[in-house]
Design a protein around this motif. Structure first.
Motif, PDB file in Angstrom:
ATOM      1  N   MET A   1       0.845  -1.181   0.000  1.00 32.79           N
ATOM      2  CA  MET A   1       0.000   0.000   0.000  1.00 32.79           C
ATOM      3  C   MET A   1       0.886   1.238   0.000  1.00 32.79           C
ATOM      4  SD  MET A   1      -2.941   0.974   2.680  1.00 32.79           S
ATOM      5  CE  MET A   1      -4.422   1.485   1.919  1.00 32.79           C
ATOM      6  N   THR A   2       0.590   2.197  -0.829  1.00 33.16           N
ATOM      7  CA  THR A   2       1.365   3.417  -0.956  1.00 33.16           C
ATOM      8  C   THR A   2       0.855   4.467   0.023  1.00 33.16           C
ATOM      9  OG1 THR A   2       1.635   2.954  -3.296  1.00 33.16           O
ATOM     10  CG2 THR A   2       2.146   5.176  -2.562  1.00 33.16           C
ATOM     11  N   THR A   3       1.794   5.105   0.721  1.00 32.03           N
ATOM     12  CA  THR A   3       1.428   6.156   1.652  1.00 32.03           C
ATOM     13  C   THR A   3       1.255   7.465   0.896  1.00 32.03           C
ATOM     14  OG1 THR A   3       2.769   5.100   3.355  1.00 32.03           O
ATOM     15  CG2 THR A   3       2.141   7.379   3.736  1.00 32.03           C
ATOM     16  N   VAL A   4       0.104   8.096   1.092  1.00 33.80           N
ATOM     17  CA  VAL A   4      -0.162   9.369   0.441  1.00 33.80           C
ATOM     18  C   VAL A   4       0.307  10.478   1.382  1.00 33.80           C
ATOM     19  CG1 VAL A   4      -1.938  10.899  -0.482  1.00 33.80           C
ATOM     20  CG2 VAL A   4      -2.125   8.427  -0.798  1.00 33.80           C
ATOM     21  N   ARG A   5       1.245  11.294   0.893  1.00 34.17           N
ATOM     22  CA  ARG A   5       1.757  12.394   1.702  1.00 34.17           C
ATOM     23  C   ARG A   5       1.013  13.670   1.341  1.00 34.17           C
ATOM     24  NH1 ARG A   5       6.819  10.101  -0.141  1.00 34.17           N
ATOM     25  NH2 ARG A   5       7.606   8.777   1.493  1.00 34.17           N
ATOM     26  N   LYS A   6       0.540  14.362   2.355  1.00 35.97           N
ATOM     27  CA  LYS A   6      -0.151  15.615   2.118  1.00 35.97           C
ATOM     28  C   LYS A   6       0.891  16.684   1.788  1.00 35.97           C
ATOM     29  CE  LYS A   6      -3.617  18.656   3.973  1.00 35.97           C
ATOM     30  NZ  LYS A   6      -4.569  18.899   5.039  1.00 35.97           N
ATOM     31  N   ARG A   7       0.788  17.265   0.602  1.00 35.90           N
ATOM     32  CA  ARG A   7       1.704  18.326   0.164  1.00 35.90           C
ATOM     33  C   ARG A   7       0.969  19.645   0.249  1.00 35.90           C
ATOM     34  NH1 ARG A   7       5.864  16.505  -3.911  1.00 35.90           N
ATOM     35  NH2 ARG A   7       6.104  14.315  -3.438  1.00 35.90           N
ATOM     36  N   ARG A   8       1.710  20.671   0.644  1.00 34.47           N
ATOM     37  CA  ARG A   8       1.113  21.997   0.701  1.00 34.47           C
ATOM     38  C   ARG A   8       2.032  22.991  -0.006  1.00 34.47           C
ATOM     39  NH1 ARG A   8       3.224  20.396   5.452  1.00 34.47           N
ATOM     40  NH2 ARG A   8       4.574  21.846   6.545  1.00 34.47           N
ATOM     41  N   PHE A   9       1.448  23.820  -0.836  1.00 36.04           N
ATOM     42  CA  PHE A   9       2.222  24.843  -1.534  1.00 36.04           C
ATOM     43  C   PHE A   9       2.581  25.947  -0.557  1.00 36.04           C
ATOM     44  CE2 PHE A   9       0.690  22.844  -5.362  1.00 36.04           C
ATOM     45  CZ  PHE A   9       1.733  23.056  -6.240  1.00 36.04           C
ATOM     46  N   ILE A  10       3.768  26.508  -0.714  1.00 39.63           N
ATOM     47  CA  ILE A  10       4.241  27.598   0.124  1.00 39.63           C
ATOM     48  C   ILE A  10       4.118  28.886  -0.691  1.00 39.63           C
ATOM     49  CG2 ILE A  10       6.158  28.480   1.500  1.00 39.63           C
ATOM     50  CD1 ILE A  10       5.000  25.727   2.402  1.00 39.63           C
ATOM     51  N   ALA A  11       3.182  29.732  -0.306  1.00 41.83           N
ATOM     52  CA  ALA A  11       2.921  30.963  -1.045  1.00 41.83           C
ATOM     53  C   ALA A  11       4.115  31.907  -0.975  1.00 41.83           C
ATOM     54  CB  ALA A  11       1.686  31.659  -0.480  1.00 41.83           C
ATOM     55  N   GLY A  12       4.528  32.409  -2.118  1.00 37.03           N
ATOM     56  CA  GLY A  12       5.612  33.377  -2.193  1.00 37.03           C
ATOM     57  C   GLY A  12       7.005  32.781  -2.143  1.00 37.03           C
ATOM     58  N   ALA A  13       7.121  31.462  -1.985  1.00 37.26           N
ATOM     59  CA  ALA A  13       8.436  30.825  -1.925  1.00 37.26           C
ATOM     60  C   ALA A  13       9.058  30.786  -3.312  1.00 37.26           C
ATOM     61  CB  ALA A  13       8.314  29.413  -1.368  1.00 37.26           C
ATOM     62  N   VAL A  14      10.374  31.018  -3.359  1.00 35.15           N
ATOM     63  CA  VAL A  14      11.113  31.009  -4.615  1.00 35.15           C
ATOM     64  C   VAL A  14      12.085  29.837  -4.585  1.00 35.15           C
ATOM     65  CG1 VAL A  14      12.713  32.294  -6.081  1.00 35.15           C
ATOM     66  CG2 VAL A  14      10.917  33.499  -4.844  1.00 35.15           C
ATOM     67  N   CYS A  15      12.110  29.049  -5.641  1.00 34.57           N
ATOM     68  CA  CYS A  15      13.011  27.904  -5.733  1.00 34.57           C
ATOM     69  C   CYS A  15      14.455  28.402  -5.837  1.00 34.57           C
ATOM     70  CB  CYS A  15      12.671  27.056  -6.956  1.00 34.57           C
ATOM     71  SG  CYS A  15      13.825  25.699  -7.244  1.00 34.57           S
ATOM     72  N   PRO A  16      15.376  27.879  -5.002  1.00 31.29           N
ATOM     73  CA  PRO A  16      16.767  28.320  -5.080  1.00 31.29           C
ATOM     74  C   PRO A  16      17.490  27.858  -6.343  1.00 31.29           C
ATOM     75  CG  PRO A  16      16.505  26.652  -3.380  1.00 31.29           C
ATOM     76  CD  PRO A  16      15.143  26.959  -3.910  1.00 31.29           C
ATOM     77  N   LYS A  17      16.942  26.876  -7.037  1.00 34.25           N
ATOM     78  CA  LYS A  17      17.598  26.362  -8.241  1.00 34.25           C
ATOM     79  C   LYS A  17      17.096  27.055  -9.511  1.00 34.25           C
ATOM     80  CE  LYS A  17      18.709  22.116 -10.699  1.00 34.25           C
ATOM     81  NZ  LYS A  17      18.499  20.682 -10.764  1.00 34.25           N
ATOM     82  N   CYS A  18      15.782  27.069  -9.722  1.00 30.92           N
ATOM     83  CA  CYS A  18      15.240  27.616 -10.972  1.00 30.92           C
ATOM     84  C   CYS A  18      14.627  29.006 -10.810  1.00 30.92           C
ATOM     85  CB  CYS A  18      14.213  26.666 -11.573  1.00 30.92           C
ATOM     86  SG  CYS A  18      12.672  26.533 -10.635  1.00 30.92           S
ATOM     87  N   ALA A  19      14.517  29.496  -9.587  1.00 28.05           N
ATOM     88  CA  ALA A  19      13.994  30.833  -9.267  1.00 28.05           C
ATOM     89  C   ALA A  19      12.523  31.024  -9.626  1.00 28.05           C
ATOM     90  CB  ALA A  19      14.845  31.915  -9.910  1.00 28.05           C
ATOM     91  N   GLU A  20      11.782  29.943  -9.774  1.00 25.68           N
ATOM     92  CA  GLU A  20      10.339  30.030 -10.029  1.00 25.68           C
ATOM     93  C   GLU A  20       9.623  30.320  -8.712  1.00 25.68           C
ATOM     94  OE1 GLU A  20       8.280  29.603 -12.772  1.00 25.68           O
ATOM     95  OE2 GLU A  20       9.991  29.528 -14.114  1.00 25.68           O
ATOM     96  N   MET A  21       8.663  31.241  -8.750  1.00 28.87           N
ATOM     97  CA  MET A  21       7.898  31.571  -7.555  1.00 28.87           C
ATOM     98  C   MET A  21       6.612  30.751  -7.509  1.00 28.87           C
ATOM     99  SD  MET A  21       6.353  35.187  -6.243  1.00 28.87           S
ATOM    100  CE  MET A  21       7.869  35.929  -5.736  1.00 28.87           C
ATOM    101  N   ASP A  22       6.196  30.390  -6.315  1.00 28.47           N
ATOM    102  CA  ASP A  22       4.957  29.655  -6.060  1.00 28.47           C
ATOM    103  C   ASP A  22       4.937  28.269  -6.699  1.00 28.47           C
ATOM    104  OD1 ASP A  22       3.996  31.778  -4.557  1.00 28.47           O
ATOM    105  OD2 ASP A  22       2.923  32.679  -6.229  1.00 28.47           O
ATOM    106  N   LYS A  23       6.079  27.623  -6.796  1.00 30.13           N
ATOM    107  CA  LYS A  23       6.166  26.262  -7.329  1.00 30.13           C
ATOM    108  C   LYS A  23       6.720  25.300  -6.275  1.00 30.13           C
ATOM    109  CE  LYS A  23       5.128  27.459 -11.575  1.00 30.13           C
ATOM    110  NZ  LYS A  23       3.927  27.076 -12.246  1.00 30.13           N
TER     111      LYS A  23
END
Length: 87
Positions: A1-23
């Motif tokens: 059985m696969t465990t479903v992990r609850k993911r939550r988006f972080i508003a305003g966060a910027v990725c340190p690698k690609c610099a995309e916001m809200d991803k």
């Protein structure tokens, strides 16, 4: 059985690698660590990895051993142009 992990988006966060916001999403992995992951480029980092990275980067200031103290050399009086000296 696969465990479903609850993911939550972080508003305003910027990725340190690609610099995309809200991803960036946060979730808890199987070891109980918080993980941030970019859904755009796949960058992933755990909280323990972030802590090690933060300790490695010390901000250099004039009070840290690596910083240089700012010294005033050759003090000179300030002369304001346009004012008549008092006689």
């Amino acid at each position: 059985m696969t465990t479903v992990r609850k993911r939550r988006f972080i508003a305003g966060a910027v990725c340190p690698k690609c610099a995309e916001m809200d991803k960036t999403v946060m979730f808890t992995n199987d070891e109980g660590e918080e993980v941030r992951e970019c859904v755009s480029c796949g960058y992933s980092q755990t909280t323990s990895e972030q802590a090690v990275e933060d300790q490695a980067k010390e901000i250099v200031t004039r009070v840290t051993p690596d910083g240089k103290a700012i010294l005033d050399e050759g003090e000179q009086p300030l002369r304001i142009l346009g004012l008549n000296p008092k006689k």
